[in-house]
Scaffold this active site. Structure first.
Site, mmCIF file in Angstrom:
data_model
loop_
_atom_site.group_PDB
_atom_site.id
_atom_site.type_symbol
_atom_site.label_atom_id
_atom_site.label_comp_id
_atom_site.label_asym_id
_atom_site.label_seq_id
_atom_site.Cartn_x
_atom_site.Cartn_y
_atom_site.Cartn_z
ATOM 1 N N HIS A 1 -11.096 -33.110 -19.120
ATOM 2 C CA HIS A 1 -11.590 -32.344 -17.950
ATOM 3 C C HIS A 1 -11.441 -33.536 -16.700
ATOM 4 C CE1 HIS A 1 -15.596 -33.829 -19.176
ATOM 5 N NE2 HIS A 1 -15.934 -33.012 -19.951
ATOM 6 N N ASP B 1 -13.067 -25.058 -21.497
ATOM 7 C CA ASP B 1 -14.207 -25.534 -21.801
ATOM 8 C C ASP B 1 -15.488 -24.686 -21.628
ATOM 9 O OD1 ASP B 1 -16.494 -27.594 -22.243
ATOM 10 O OD2 ASP B 1 -15.827 -28.665 -20.393
HETATM 11 ZN ZN LIG Z 1 -17.437 -32.520 -21.228
#
Ligand SMILES: [Zn+2]
Length: 364
Positions: free
Chosen positions: A202, A257
């Site tokens: 990320h 995610d």
């Molecule tokens: Zn993370």
């Protein structure tokens, strides 16, 4: 042999035609089937999936299957079930469940390609929403997990790995390493890449930012990264920063995610040993910290196209590039010999059919 017709994204670009398949793709042919109002994309490959459909990967078998089914309905045909920072026994139990399900896909589920271990070897100062169980690297523990399960990707903080011993060990095992949840400086990050780390988790979130006299993890990623993952929910990262990363990182790819809250109404959900709340499309800890997402890969595609990313480019960054990153060259592309994994979308980029290894896992 089954067949699908429409506008098809192949490794060489768009064609109108048909794809013929069993479990794997037999042939892709240009021809008369074109013109139908549907687009056949490679099934999405999501390398960062802590949950979905109410199921949290850390809760084991039934929860992992809920997650595999939810994401399949949104075009994901294969993924890495992702463990989060937790006591070692919790991680070992979750990885054992992931290994069992990876070899036992049920109808309607996406294929689990293995585990992504997000932690526990993270910087305690950069945990974000990861529960507070950061640990020092334990090479014997990791060796044990790798012996029992398909561990394909590990996220770690290089500054917490003395001599980068774990990075080197994982690279030697053929396990992909991403830098994340890290406060490393630029030089340390560049050294981690030299020692075998290959990507970033990320990008921008939970890592030292790019400042012009302290380029940090983000600066090292933009200057040297070949691969990096990014969450395109347009909440974790502003559109301009996504566009900047697209210019800088050749194989930037996209992940959800997603937490258990993905595909579910607003409310409270588990995230390992945390409880998180979904409100208005995003997921938070009680103190307001973003805690993963409620994103799905089809929404990721729509978001990317909405900020000006070319659709074919966006689709490849949701399928081909992540598959390549973990060495799964037989996924994420529509070409003879690859698995018959497809996400079929309409003109509004809504998913109308999903095929996993030749089986229709979802049809609108
Ligand atoms: Zn993370």
């Amino acid at each position: 042999m089954a067949e699908l017709g429409g506008r098809i994204l192949t490794p060489d670009g768009w064609i109108s035609g048909t794809v013929e398949f069993g479990e794997k793709i037999a042939a892709v042919r240009a021809g008369a089937e074109g013109g139908r109002d549907r687009t056949i994309l490679p099934g999405f490959v999501d390398l960062h999936v802590p949950g979905g459909g109410g199921g949290d990967v850390m809760q084991g078998d039934a929860a992992i299957r809920q997650c595999a089914a939810l994401h399949a309905r949104h075009g994901t045909t294969s993924f890495l079930a992702t463990t989060i920072t937790a006591p070692a026994d919790d991680i070992a139990a979750a990885v054992a469940a992931i290994a069992a399900i990876a070899g036992d896909r049920k109808p309607g589920e996406a294929r689990i390609l293995g585990a992504h271990l997000e932690g526990p070897y993270l910087n305690p100062e950069r945990l974000g929403a990861q529960p507070p169980f950061a640990q020092a690297p334990d090479l014997a523990f990791i060796a044990g997990l790798c012996a029992r399960a398909p561990v394909r990707l590990v996220t770690l903080a290089p500054e917490c790995d003395p001599g980068h011993a774990l990075i080197k060990d994982l690279a030697a095992r053929g396990v992909a390493v991403q830098i994340g949840h890290s406060a490393a400086g630029y030089d340390e990050t560049v050294q981690a890449l030299a020692d075998g780390a290959r990507g970033f988790t990320h990008l921008y979130n939970a890592m030292s930012p790019l400042q012009h006299r302290a380029p940090g993890v983000v600066g090292a990623a933009l200057a040297h990264g070949d691969y990096a993952a990014l969450i395109p929910d347009l909440v974790h990262v502003a559109p301009g920063a996504i566009l900047a990363a697209l210019r800088a990182v050749p194989h930037l790819y996209f992940v959800t995610d997603a937490t258990a809250a993905a595909g579910m109404p607003d409310g409270d959900y588990p995230l390992g040993r945390h409880t998180v709340s979904k409100r208005g499309g995003s997921v938070f800890l009680a103190d307001g910290t973003l805690a993963g997402s409620a994103l799905t890969m089809d929404q990721a595609l729509r978001n990317l196209v909405s900020i000006g990313v070319d659709m074919a480019d966006a689709a490849r960054r949701l399928s081909t590039y992540p598959a390549d990153f973990i060495g799964a060259g037989d996924r994420g592309r529509i070409t003879a010999g690859a698995y018959a994994d497809f996400a079929v979308v309409d003109a509004d980029l809504q998913v109308v059919q999903v095929v996993v290894e030749g089986e229709t896992a979802y049809a609108a």
